[in-house]
Design a protein around this motif. Sequence first.
Motif, PDB file in Angstrom:
ATOM      1  N   LEU A  30       0.806  -1.226   0.000  1.00 22.75           N
ATOM      2  CA  LEU A  30       0.000   0.000   0.000  1.00 22.75           C
ATOM      3  C   LEU A  30       0.837   1.273   0.000  1.00 22.75           C
ATOM      4  O   LEU A  30       0.377   2.325  -0.441  1.00 22.75           O
ATOM      5  N   LEU A 778      -2.932  -7.052  -5.683  1.00 26.40           N
ATOM      6  CA  LEU A 778      -3.991  -6.965  -4.679  1.00 26.40           C
ATOM      7  C   LEU A 778      -4.098  -8.260  -3.879  1.00 26.40           C
ATOM      8  O   LEU A 778      -4.244  -8.239  -2.652  1.00 26.40           O
ATOM      9  N   LYS A 781      -1.245  -8.478  -1.422  1.00 30.48           N
ATOM     10  CA  LYS A 781      -1.501  -7.672  -0.224  1.00 30.48           C
ATOM     11  C   LYS A 781      -2.467  -8.389   0.707  1.00 30.48           C
ATOM     12  O   LYS A 781      -2.259  -8.451   1.931  1.00 30.48           O
ATOM     13  N   GLN A 782      -3.525  -8.959   0.165  1.00 26.90           N
ATOM     14  CA  GLN A 782      -4.493  -9.667   0.996  1.00 26.90           C
ATOM     15  C   GLN A 782      -3.842 -10.856   1.700  1.00 26.90           C
ATOM     16  O   GLN A 782      -4.051 -11.074   2.904  1.00 26.90           O
ATOM     17  N   ASP A 785      -1.739  -9.711   4.580  1.00 24.31           N
ATOM     18  CA  ASP A 785      -2.560  -9.272   5.706  1.00 24.31           C
ATOM     19  C   ASP A 785      -3.147 -10.463   6.457  1.00 24.31           C
ATOM     20  O   ASP A 785      -3.294 -10.431   7.687  1.00 24.31           O
ATOM     21  N   VAL A 828     -10.040  -8.882   6.400  1.00 21.83           N
ATOM     22  CA  VAL A 828      -9.045  -8.946   5.327  1.00 21.83           C
ATOM     23  C   VAL A 828      -9.137 -10.259   4.558  1.00 21.83           C
ATOM     24  O   VAL A 828      -8.594 -10.379   3.454  1.00 21.83           O
ATOM     25  N   TYR A 833     -12.918  -7.267   0.865  1.00 19.83           N
ATOM     26  CA  TYR A 833     -11.642  -6.580   1.137  1.00 19.83           C
ATOM     27  C   TYR A 833     -10.811  -6.470  -0.134  1.00 19.83           C
ATOM     28  O   TYR A 833     -10.197  -5.442  -0.393  1.00 19.83           O
ATOM     29  N   ASP A 836     -12.097  -3.703  -2.026  1.00 18.87           N
ATOM     30  CA  ASP A 836     -11.722  -2.427  -1.414  1.00 18.87           C
ATOM     31  C   ASP A 836     -10.303  -1.992  -1.798  1.00 18.87           C
ATOM     32  O   ASP A 836      -9.975  -0.807  -1.765  1.00 18.87           O
ATOM     33  N   LEU A 837      -9.465  -2.957  -2.154  1.00 22.53           N
ATOM     34  CA  LEU A 837      -8.071  -2.641  -2.479  1.00 22.53           C
ATOM     35  C   LEU A 837      -7.914  -2.061  -3.889  1.00 22.53           C
ATOM     36  O   LEU A 837      -6.848  -1.522  -4.205  1.00 22.53           O
ATOM     37  N   THR A 840      -5.677   1.037  -5.058  1.00 23.86           N
ATOM     38  CA  THR A 840      -4.502   1.186  -4.193  1.00 23.86           C
ATOM     39  C   THR A 840      -3.298   0.518  -4.864  1.00 23.86           C
ATOM     40  O   THR A 840      -3.421  -0.107  -5.919  1.00 23.86           O
ATOM     41  N   GLY A 842      -1.740  -2.049  -3.694  1.00 20.95           N
ATOM     42  CA  GLY A 842      -1.598  -3.459  -3.374  1.00 20.95           C
ATOM     43  C   GLY A 842      -0.224  -3.685  -2.779  1.00 20.95           C
ATOM     44  O   GLY A 842       0.261  -2.888  -1.979  1.00 20.95           O
TER      45      GLY A 842
END
Length: 851
Positions: A30, A778, A781-782, A785, A828, A833, A836-837, A840, A842
């Motif tokens: 992010l 993305l 990133k998920q 998290d 997340v 979620y 939602d990313l 961004t 990612g």
Amino acid sequence: MVTILADNYFGYCKKEVKTQIGLSANIFGLAEEEHAGGAVAFKSYSLGTHFYPDEAIVGSSHTYEEALTLLGNTVTVHPTGYATDKKYNTIHILPEDIEVDLTAQAATWTKDGVQQSLRILPGHEYLHPSGYKIRLQKHPASTAYKLIGTAGEGTYCHKPSTVSGGGKSEISKSMNDAVIYGCIYTSDFETDMKMVRGIIERDYSNCFKPEYAKLQARSPSRNILSMDRSLGSVVKLLTPKNEYTKEHLDFIESIPYRISSIVFVIKRFYKPTWGEDWLSHFSVDIVNGAKGHELKLDGRKLAGSYLRVGHDHINGGWRTFKLRQDFISADKVQMEDDITASVVVPRERIKGLPTEYSMFPSLKISQNCEWRLFQRPDDAIYPGFDSQTEDDLAGEQIFVSNFKPIYEEEMKDLSERVDFFEIFTDPMKKHMHRCLKEGGVNMCSAKPRIWHGEITKNPRYLQVRPDVASQISPNIVFTLLSRPRDKYLAQLGTRLYRKLPATDPCVFPVASVIGGRRNNPPDEINGVKILPLCVFNPIHYQEIPELFIDYVCSVTGKSPSTTGAGSEGALTKGPFNAINATADLNNALVSMILTGYGGFSSAAGYIGPNYKVDHDISLLIPEVWCRMTPEERSPENLIKNGALEKLDDFEMDTPEGGKRTVLASRLGYRITDKFVSHYFGRIFDNPCAAINEEMLKPEVQSLEVFADGVDNLVEAERKSALNYFKDGTIKYACPLLKIILHVMAYGNYEGKQLDDPEIRAMFTRNAVIKSDWYKKRLVTKQQRDIVLGMRNIKALEDFLGRPGYQVEAARLGIHQRLVDAERELARVSSDSYLDDLVGTLGADPIVDDEV
């Protein structure tokens, strides 16, 4: 992670911080770590002697009652109908019908049908419910006072990927130190005043085109000297605009710059008691039996403001140009200086943003990561020129580097030299006297270190960030305690403009991206030739592919911070990346495409081989940008309106009699005389003299140097790109970065040139959002998290399971933290979620292979 530094120079030591932040940003996702400077600039104007709440300035949708509701218990409300801020009692909020009259030194408004009044004082700020700020300010070169108006919403100018000496610090410095004051001149008093009278008495009823005339809140027929017309209104009336008829535009074009300057001066000082007899108050002296040229008001010389724009290459003196009579340096809030952390978020996630940001689907929010800034005060060598540095260095417990150690005897000599000492600002004078009294070794802001018989061009000091200065321990003396108030005031004005409650955060997203370049002419040092890199005019715009060719290479000319020209590496200071530079480049590339910011850049050092501008352009950029609307700053509109011109490749003769191609298209677009006359015309009386054709077209100064500079730039870019193929890190580049690196290294990508429509289409936001490689960012990133969430839950559960820790767990609220952690993991892990990313950064997958 362990970093080994082989140099004790503080500028390198601090890069350890950059390394750690950069690694953290890349692992977490992010976020980016950026080598950047930045400031929010609030356009300001001289209002003359009167402020009227013109709808064109303050709008019509803000009310005093609404402002009180938004601010809640942060203000004290007075019975007469105005409010005072509780934190700073010199800040006041007044009703929407406020008028301010300098002659009466009063602000007036109506409450319950009764006129109310408040004396206006220097050092106080008076806010309209729209956030527009009015203050009383003394002219620096005279005893006169004037009203200053400042916009509620600012323009965040972000200067990323900026090389050493490119203007990261200068973008946030006030231009006031660079302004000098001189006389206002007439050519022939009678002739000039006859022209002035014609302008003042002219009928302006039909100056607008019919479709714009009906939109005017007030009649354009108002007399220029009417108290119903502000100084700013007169300046606009005599400035070319698309809304005006051809007849009025031709009339404006016919007015010499010196005449319009005199009109603005007369408007500035006009008093209603003069009636129509304004001329008798202005005169010139008789010099040697002939009329002089310095304009006077009631026998007192008038002062005009002038600004330096580079040095004259013929005699070496400064090139100075008169500023517009209504020009006041923008109020600035420093946001960055060197090490920055930033995040990109979809625009709708930021509450209360005005329409100024509607053209950006995602926005960047940046944070300064440093408490102390490692400054290089280039202009401090001129006593009195850099008041900020003199103020800083006059304080106690200051860390300096590369300043000359001055013993008591030399300090005595310096303080007794009136041609040197008297030019300093008061803080430095007091510092020098204190040093004499205390004895020992000390320093002076205008005396850098002598190294091998020459004055170093790299003096440095640690400056405590002005916006946090008052948070220093009480035992440290610091002189700029008012700076936190400046930031507070800026946020307050913005909060009112956006109608944000006091309980909501006030965020300043980036509004413009304007990188910095360091340019140098051909030179030679100790027998070693310095290659020219002076091919850019004051402002360039590059589309994403060309912009990132520059960013990958981050080439810099010779500057005080470097030993010579060359590539600083990806996004500058590449050697301090903890992992492969492709991670930072991928992030920066995705960031620019998602936000839709235009990739502008400004020149520092030289423009062509003849114009040494130092940081004069860097200082001007925020002033120009904050006076442009978002639509005016749009590259598409600038190109359409002829304010930007595209550079094309061209052929040059070779010594062997052949031809070679100069890849000037790499430079993108550059500003034209239309840009200068229209936008620099909001600053200068004669903008086309300040930024002339030789500066707009450096090849006019020397085509050979220009072509050589482009060749040097392209070769540096080629060598920089080849490194990614040699070390194998090309495999970590996202598809778009791979295209750029191939073109840099080999001139094409899979046989296609950079201008191929199929390739250009890949660099659009829609193409990126739909691409598999962006979706992978993305998902990455998920996944990270989720792993982090599971690790957090395990740690909390382990803590709760420890024998005898029940009391401590209760004290620390571990049970609730576990509930929160489980809720966060569920969030997340959800499909929503991932949605939602979108918009961004990612996370870059590279660290999965490296960490």
